[in-house]
Design an enzyme around this catalytic site. Sequence first.
Site, PDB file in Angstrom:
ATOM      1  N   ARG A 104      -8.940  -0.442   4.750  1.00  0.00           N
ATOM      2  CA  ARG A 104      -8.277   0.601   3.963  1.00  0.00           C
ATOM      3  C   ARG A 104      -6.940   0.088   3.443  1.00  0.00           C
ATOM      4  NH1 ARG A 104      -7.924   6.476   6.431  1.00  0.00           N
ATOM      5  NH2 ARG A 104      -6.510   6.475   4.660  1.00  0.00           N
ATOM      6  N   LYS A 154       0.844  -1.206   0.000  1.00  0.00           N
ATOM      7  CA  LYS A 154       0.000   0.000   0.000  1.00  0.00           C
ATOM      8  C   LYS A 154       0.876   1.252   0.000  1.00  0.00           C
ATOM      9  CE  LYS A 154      -1.711   1.637   4.010  1.00  0.00           C
ATOM     10  NZ  LYS A 154      -1.421   3.071   4.266  1.00  0.00           N
ATOM     11  N   ASN A 155       1.892   1.265   0.856  1.00  0.00           N
ATOM     12  CA  ASN A 155       2.682   2.487   1.025  1.00  0.00           C
ATOM     13  C   ASN A 155       3.718   2.700  -0.065  1.00  0.00           C
ATOM     14  OD1 ASN A 155       1.128   3.022   3.202  1.00  0.00           O
ATOM     15  ND2 ASN A 155       2.664   2.494   4.743  1.00  0.00           N
ATOM     16  N   ARG A 178      -5.163  11.174   3.738  1.00  0.00           N
ATOM     17  CA  ARG A 178      -4.124  12.193   3.768  1.00  0.00           C
ATOM     18  C   ARG A 178      -3.019  11.889   2.759  1.00  0.00           C
ATOM     19  NH1 ARG A 178       0.281  11.927   5.904  1.00  0.00           N
ATOM     20  NH2 ARG A 178       0.331  14.090   6.609  1.00  0.00           N
ATOM     21  N   VAL A 218       8.104   7.644  16.437  1.00  0.00           N
ATOM     22  CA  VAL A 218       7.817   8.254  15.147  1.00  0.00           C
ATOM     23  C   VAL A 218       6.581   9.142  15.218  1.00  0.00           C
ATOM     24  CG1 VAL A 218       7.257   7.794  12.736  1.00  0.00           C
ATOM     25  CG2 VAL A 218       8.932   6.358  13.915  1.00  0.00           C
ATOM     26  N   ARG A 254       0.061  14.900  12.066  1.00  0.00           N
ATOM     27  CA  ARG A 254       0.464  14.628  10.676  1.00  0.00           C
ATOM     28  C   ARG A 254       0.654  15.923   9.863  1.00  0.00           C
ATOM     29  NH1 ARG A 254      -1.187   9.300   9.638  1.00  0.00           N
ATOM     30  NH2 ARG A 254       0.433   9.248   8.052  1.00  0.00           N
ATOM     31  N   PRO A 255       1.464  16.874  10.337  1.00  0.00           N
ATOM     32  CA  PRO A 255       1.662  18.112   9.569  1.00  0.00           C
ATOM     33  C   PRO A 255       2.391  17.828   8.249  1.00  0.00           C
ATOM     34  CG  PRO A 255       3.259  17.966  11.333  1.00  0.00           C
ATOM     35  CD  PRO A 255       2.298  16.824  11.540  1.00  0.00           C
ATOM     36  N   ILE A 256       2.385  18.811   7.355  1.00  0.00           N
ATOM     37  CA  ILE A 256       3.124  18.657   6.090  1.00  0.00           C
ATOM     38  C   ILE A 256       4.124  19.810   5.918  1.00  0.00           C
ATOM     39  CG2 ILE A 256       1.329  17.319   4.910  1.00  0.00           C
ATOM     40  CD1 ILE A 256       0.591  19.924   3.398  1.00  0.00           C
ATOM     41  N   ASP A 257       4.574  20.353   7.035  1.00  0.00           N
ATOM     42  CA  ASP A 257       5.505  21.487   6.963  1.00  0.00           C
ATOM     43  C   ASP A 257       6.799  21.147   6.215  1.00  0.00           C
ATOM     44  OD1 ASP A 257       5.753  19.810   9.313  1.00  0.00           O
ATOM     45  OD2 ASP A 257       7.369  21.144   9.956  1.00  0.00           O
ATOM     46  N   ASP A 261       4.738   0.968  11.925  1.00  0.00           N
ATOM     47  CA  ASP A 261       3.495   0.371  11.399  1.00  0.00           C
ATOM     48  C   ASP A 261       3.289  -1.061  11.862  1.00  0.00           C
ATOM     49  OD1 ASP A 261       3.551   2.024   8.139  1.00  0.00           O
ATOM     50  OD2 ASP A 261       3.018   2.707  10.145  1.00  0.00           O
TER      51      ASP A 261
END
Length: 419
Positions: free
Chosen positions: A400, A22-23, A92, A330, A121-124, A308
């Site tokens: 999912r 998936k990833n 996301r 993490v 879960r920021p995306i900075d 995970d």
Amino acid sequence: MGEFVVRGGRRLDGTVRINGAKNAVLPIMAASLLTDGPVVLRDVPQIRDVAVMTDVLTALGAVVERAGRSLAIDSRGVDRFQVPELLMQEMRASVFVMGPLLGRLGRAAIVQPGGCAIGDRPIDLHLAGFQALGAEVSEDAGGGTLVVSPRLKGAEIHLSFPSVGATENLMMAAVMADGETRIRNAAMEPEVVDLAQFLEQMGARIRGAGTPEIRISGCARLAGADHTVIPDRIEGATFALAAAASGGTVRMENCLADHLPGLWEHLRSLGCAIRVDDHDVVEVECPNAYPPRAISIYTGPYPGFATDMQAQFMALLLKVPGVHYISERVFENRLGHAGEFRRLGARITADQRVAIVYGGRGLHPGTVRAQDLRAGAGLVIAALEIPGSTHIVNSAVIERGYENLAGRLSRLGADVTCV
Ligand code: EPZ
């Protein structure tokens, strides 16, 4: 919502084939936006997240067709740069299209992906990297983010944390930038390497994927590609831990042992026999009970212990007599499943980052809730240890990322039904 009913106390025996990752497939699907050539992806799992990414690409103007376990993607008609808000909120990982859209159309717009059960879960890091490549980042009144750059320029980018998503997004933007880009403190996960290999098949020039420093030489255009997705190492870990929690011997095909550093040593130390043959077959032979132990787990970026598989490993530790220590390094809030395990009789003390697991206590059936994909898989594993019926609600989150988990576990001798 959905619900799994697990009647535990049964051994697992038999063979299971591990699906494509998936990833790996999600960023690779996004990377398909970079070319107007034909793309074929093989061994694509039939899971909800792939369906959502298909909807995202379609909304941007691509044509995505599934044929069995393959996807054909035609991005010639891609002319929209705004990811639909509902799709962004559902998954996301939609954020992965930003890099390719910047490279292809010179702009990308998203609503900030919401946080989830495991953290903000920021995306900075993604946005700072785009700025380093010369893009303008602006926030609109509605909380949306617009990234614009008529022409990206190669740059040196240092990631303060080896973010998987930021490494992937920036790699996908840099392949179309003028000049060379160097990403330092890059993520080294196998999924990053698989994306780099896909981009190289399209004609990109990338060196160092899988190391902390990745160099990308920009090019004017990329061709289509035909790519088989790497095996899903976390799915492999999940089945191995299900076998370890149930007792029995499970043979996993299409499973690369090397992609799971830190797992096999722990299972061997508990008395499981691990056999690796033909490069991509792993067989685990597990006892029905374990001697007292004290296990410590520290999750971390690859090649550290994968975050995970932390919930699934905690489920196994419930069966191992002793006091165990889990440090989640993490994500800032990825121990919520401890509360659900307690509903089954487990004794665990946990804050947001550290859990102390008192293993070897008897557990009892109950009703628990899957908070996220991997926590849900951990609950399934714990339920496999418990004679009687355990109900896991909100099982849709499990589906999912796992294709037919209930059916595949049942084929190994478990009794798991989806209601
Ligand atoms: C990917 O998420 C995976 N998802 C996750 O798998 C996995 O847990 C994670 O990598 C770590 O291995 C996909 O590949 C689709 P990160 P990603 O960026 O890219 C912080 C699963 O269960 N961070 O490496 O979002 C972040 O908050 C999912 O399959 C920033 O602060 O992970 C986190 O604490 C869950 N700013 C840490 O870095 C940023 O801009 C690691 O996140 C980006 C990340």
